[in-house]
Design a protein around this motif. Sequence first.
Motif, PDB file in Angstrom:
ATOM      1  N   PHE A  55       0.826  -1.219   0.000  1.00  0.00           N
ATOM      2  CA  PHE A  55       0.000   0.000   0.000  1.00  0.00           C
ATOM      3  C   PHE A  55       0.863   1.274   0.000  1.00  0.00           C
ATOM      4  O   PHE A  55       0.334   2.378  -0.082  1.00  0.00           O
ATOM      5  CB  PHE A  55      -0.939   0.004   1.213  1.00  0.00           C
ATOM      6  N   GLY A  56       2.188   1.058   0.095  1.00  0.00           N
ATOM      7  CA  GLY A  56       3.069   2.208  -0.119  1.00  0.00           C
ATOM      8  C   GLY A  56       2.924   2.788  -1.511  1.00  0.00           C
ATOM      9  O   GLY A  56       3.259   3.964  -1.757  1.00  0.00           O
ATOM     10  N   LEU A  57       2.408   1.956  -2.449  1.00  0.00           N
ATOM     11  CA  LEU A  57       2.159   2.458  -3.801  1.00  0.00           C
ATOM     12  C   LEU A  57       1.002   3.453  -3.841  1.00  0.00           C
ATOM     13  O   LEU A  57       0.801   4.112  -4.859  1.00  0.00           O
ATOM     14  CB  LEU A  57       1.876   1.271  -4.735  1.00  0.00           C
ATOM     15  N   PHE A  58       0.238   3.569  -2.733  1.00  0.00           N
ATOM     16  CA  PHE A  58      -0.862   4.548  -2.686  1.00  0.00           C
ATOM     17  C   PHE A  58      -0.374   5.936  -2.261  1.00  0.00           C
ATOM     18  O   PHE A  58      -1.112   6.916  -2.365  1.00  0.00           O
ATOM     19  CB  PHE A  58      -1.941   4.050  -1.711  1.00  0.00           C
ATOM     20  N   THR A  59       0.882   6.033  -1.815  1.00  0.00           N
ATOM     21  CA  THR A  59       1.384   7.336  -1.341  1.00  0.00           C
ATOM     22  C   THR A  59       1.454   8.415  -2.425  1.00  0.00           C
ATOM     23  O   THR A  59       1.387   9.613  -2.102  1.00  0.00           O
ATOM     24  CB  THR A  59       2.776   7.172  -0.698  1.00  0.00           C
ATOM     25  N   PRO A  60       1.602   8.061  -3.733  1.00  0.00           N
ATOM     26  CA  PRO A  60       1.534   9.153  -4.720  1.00  0.00           C
ATOM     27  C   PRO A  60       0.229   9.946  -4.645  1.00  0.00           C
ATOM     28  O   PRO A  60       0.236  11.163  -4.864  1.00  0.00           O
ATOM     29  CB  PRO A  60       1.664   8.419  -6.059  1.00  0.00           C
ATOM     30  N   ALA A  61      -0.887   9.264  -4.333  1.00  0.00           N
ATOM     31  CA  ALA A  61      -2.154   9.989  -4.156  1.00  0.00           C
ATOM     32  C   ALA A  61      -2.046  10.948  -2.974  1.00  0.00           C
ATOM     33  O   ALA A  61      -2.574  12.065  -2.998  1.00  0.00           O
ATOM     34  CB  ALA A  61      -3.298   9.002  -3.954  1.00  0.00           C
ATOM     35  N   GLY A  62      -1.335  10.489  -1.910  1.00  0.00           N
ATOM     36  CA  GLY A  62      -1.132  11.372  -0.757  1.00  0.00           C
ATOM     37  C   GLY A  62      -0.332  12.609  -1.115  1.00  0.00           C
ATOM     38  O   GLY A  62      -0.627  13.727  -0.668  1.00  0.00           O
ATOM     39  N   TYR A  63       0.731  12.426  -1.936  1.00  0.00           N
ATOM     40  CA  TYR A  63       1.520  13.587  -2.371  1.00  0.00           C
ATOM     41  C   TYR A  63       0.650  14.560  -3.191  1.00  0.00           C
ATOM     42  O   TYR A  63       0.746  15.792  -3.026  1.00  0.00           O
ATOM     43  CB  TYR A  63       2.705  13.124  -3.209  1.00  0.00           C
ATOM     44  N   VAL A  64      -0.179  13.998  -4.082  1.00  0.00           N
ATOM     45  CA  VAL A  64      -1.039  14.859  -4.906  1.00  0.00           C
ATOM     46  C   VAL A  64      -1.960  15.686  -4.019  1.00  0.00           C
ATOM     47  O   VAL A  64      -2.111  16.904  -4.197  1.00  0.00           O
ATOM     48  CB  VAL A  64      -1.851  14.008  -5.895  1.00  0.00           C
ATOM     49  N   TYR A  65      -2.593  15.030  -3.026  1.00  0.00           N
ATOM     50  CA  TYR A  65      -3.490  15.765  -2.138  1.00  0.00           C
ATOM     51  C   TYR A  65      -2.733  16.800  -1.307  1.00  0.00           C
ATOM     52  O   TYR A  65      -3.220  17.902  -1.055  1.00  0.00           O
ATOM     53  CB  TYR A  65      -4.222  14.793  -1.213  1.00  0.00           C
ATOM     54  N   ALA A  66      -1.526  16.458  -0.867  1.00  0.00           N
ATOM     55  CA  ALA A  66      -0.743  17.406  -0.053  1.00  0.00           C
ATOM     56  C   ALA A  66      -0.431  18.678  -0.835  1.00  0.00           C
ATOM     57  O   ALA A  66      -0.533  19.795  -0.302  1.00  0.00           O
ATOM     58  CB  ALA A  66       0.551  16.729   0.416  1.00  0.00           C
ATOM     59  N   PHE A  67      -0.079  18.518  -2.109  1.00  0.00           N
ATOM     60  CA  PHE A  67       0.251  19.697  -2.917  1.00  0.00           C
ATOM     61  C   PHE A  67      -0.990  20.476  -3.355  1.00  0.00           C
ATOM     62  O   PHE A  67      -0.907  21.675  -3.598  1.00  0.00           O
ATOM     63  CB  PHE A  67       1.054  19.271  -4.159  1.00  0.00           C
ATOM     64  N   ARG A  68      -2.125  19.780  -3.435  1.00  0.00           N
ATOM     65  CA  ARG A  68      -3.311  20.441  -3.980  1.00  0.00           C
ATOM     66  C   ARG A  68      -4.235  21.032  -2.923  1.00  0.00           C
ATOM     67  O   ARG A  68      -4.840  22.070  -3.164  1.00  0.00           O
ATOM     68  CB  ARG A  68      -4.107  19.438  -4.838  1.00  0.00           C
ATOM     69  N   VAL A  69      -4.396  20.397  -1.794  1.00  0.00           N
ATOM     70  CA  VAL A  69      -5.436  20.842  -0.853  1.00  0.00           C
ATOM     71  C   VAL A  69      -4.885  21.554   0.373  1.00  0.00           C
ATOM     72  O   VAL A  69      -5.649  22.214   1.100  1.00  0.00           O
ATOM     73  CB  VAL A  69      -6.290  19.645  -0.392  1.00  0.00           C
ATOM     74  N   LEU A  70      -3.587  21.450   0.655  1.00  0.00           N
ATOM     75  CA  LEU A  70      -3.021  22.076   1.847  1.00  0.00           C
ATOM     76  C   LEU A  70      -2.420  23.434   1.497  1.00  0.00           C
ATOM     77  O   LEU A  70      -1.828  23.617   0.433  1.00  0.00           O
ATOM     78  CB  LEU A  70      -1.941  21.181   2.471  1.00  0.00           C
ATOM     79  N   ARG A  71      -2.588  24.374   2.397  1.00  0.00           N
ATOM     80  CA  ARG A  71      -2.017  25.712   2.231  1.00  0.00           C
ATOM     81  C   ARG A  71      -0.623  25.761   2.856  1.00  0.00           C
ATOM     82  O   ARG A  71      -0.283  24.986   3.746  1.00  0.00           O
ATOM     83  CB  ARG A  71      -2.923  26.763   2.897  1.00  0.00           C
ATOM     84  N   TRP A  72       0.176  26.704   2.328  1.00  0.00           N
ATOM     85  CA  TRP A  72       1.520  26.891   2.876  1.00  0.00           C
ATOM     86  C   TRP A  72       1.426  27.560   4.246  1.00  0.00           C
ATOM     87  O   TRP A  72       0.588  28.448   4.436  1.00  0.00           O
ATOM     88  CB  TRP A  72       2.323  27.777   1.918  1.00  0.00           C
ATOM     89  N   PRO A  73       2.201  27.102   5.281  1.00  0.00           N
ATOM     90  CA  PRO A  73       3.309  26.122   5.252  1.00  0.00           C
ATOM     91  C   PRO A  73       2.886  24.702   5.612  1.00  0.00           C
ATOM     92  O   PRO A  73       3.746  23.820   5.756  1.00  0.00           O
ATOM     93  CB  PRO A  73       4.261  26.690   6.301  1.00  0.00           C
TER      94      PRO A  73
END
Length: 420
Positions: free
Chosen positions: A90-108
């Motif tokens: 399920f480590g292969l599911f982490t790319p979805a996590g990266y996508v969500y981190a860059f798209r839905v979270l505000r800086w910082p």
Amino acid sequence: MSSPVPRWSAVVTVGPYALLAILAGVTVVGKLSEGESPLIDLVLCALAAAWMLWVFTLHPAWRERPPVMAVFFTVLIVITAVLVIRNPWFGLFTPAGYVYAFRVLRWPWEVAGVAAVAVVSATAQAYGIDKTTWIGLVTYVAVVVANVVPMCGFAWFARRSALQNEERERALQEVREANRRLAATLAENAALHEQLLAQAREAGVHDERQRMAREIHDTLAQGLTGIVSQLRAAAHTGEDPAGWRRHIEAATTLARESLAEARRSVHALRPEPLQSARLSEAVAGVAERWSALYEIPVQVTTTGTARPMRPEAEVTLLRTAQEALANVAKHARATRVGVTLSYLDHEVALDVRDDGCGFDPDQLGDDAAGGLRADRGGFGLVAMRQRIEGLSGTLQIESEPGTGTGISARVPAERAEVCA
């Protein structure tokens, strides 16, 4: 008004579900082949899919709410971490996590989210390492650092690039706004320029009318007045042929001079006396002819050193002398007249005085002392004042009943330009 919800690509909206479904299928196959139950893993996969469907997919407006997205991302990463601990693939599911981190979270918070996903990914990669020994623990930490540092660095560079893009877009917007304002200013200036041209044309027409009115008064009107006076005098000569002939010749001479002056005025040329003589000589010539015409002695005096002046200044002083003498002939009943032309340091003065009946300026209105009103027979003095003040000069009129009248005109003594 809320900002419009941005459109998301299919990779972001559909990709995580497809990736989760593939991993769930792999889990089922693997668990059943090992004789284990995949129920808990399928429940976790369903929970993750339902969480993404409800919070992210079915409520797109929530994507613009940072607190909601922070909760969404945290819950999803926790579920992913549990799945990774149970099944490393399920480590292969982490790319979805990266996508969500860059798209839905505000800086910082974006950096923190990326770091959390990197830790989960490193955990999957280090699944086979024995973490109960210090060597295994150090190896696990090294794997985590190898994942966290590059991904956080990438997040920092991505943020910097986004800021630069925003700055460029803001600069472009400012340039567009400046161009729009410049275009509006140019259009306004063009309209103002057209308006100024129209006003200049109107002012030119008005000035030309004023000039023609003054020239007609100074030439035709004065000449016709003199002609009428001579013809009247000729009519009263009775049986004196010599006197009759003298007045007729004087009227003829006046008619010729007036005609010549009218032609020169139309062509905006200098008065005939100034064509071939200096100002002092022209004033003396005008006074001499006037004295011969009206049989009133005139004494002409020039003081100071005569010097060339601007043509318009000489014309103005000559016309002033003509108008002043014409007024003496019409109104003063004088027995002698004095004309003085004075060349001073910074100005030239013309004074015309007579010993006639004079008048009370106060009886002719508030502006009598500075130029009589045109509607009361004083257009000559009005024109005289307009000419002199147009050259930044001054005109003074002094008179009292029984004491005569004095007219003093002064203009700046600017030298005429001499061509090389």
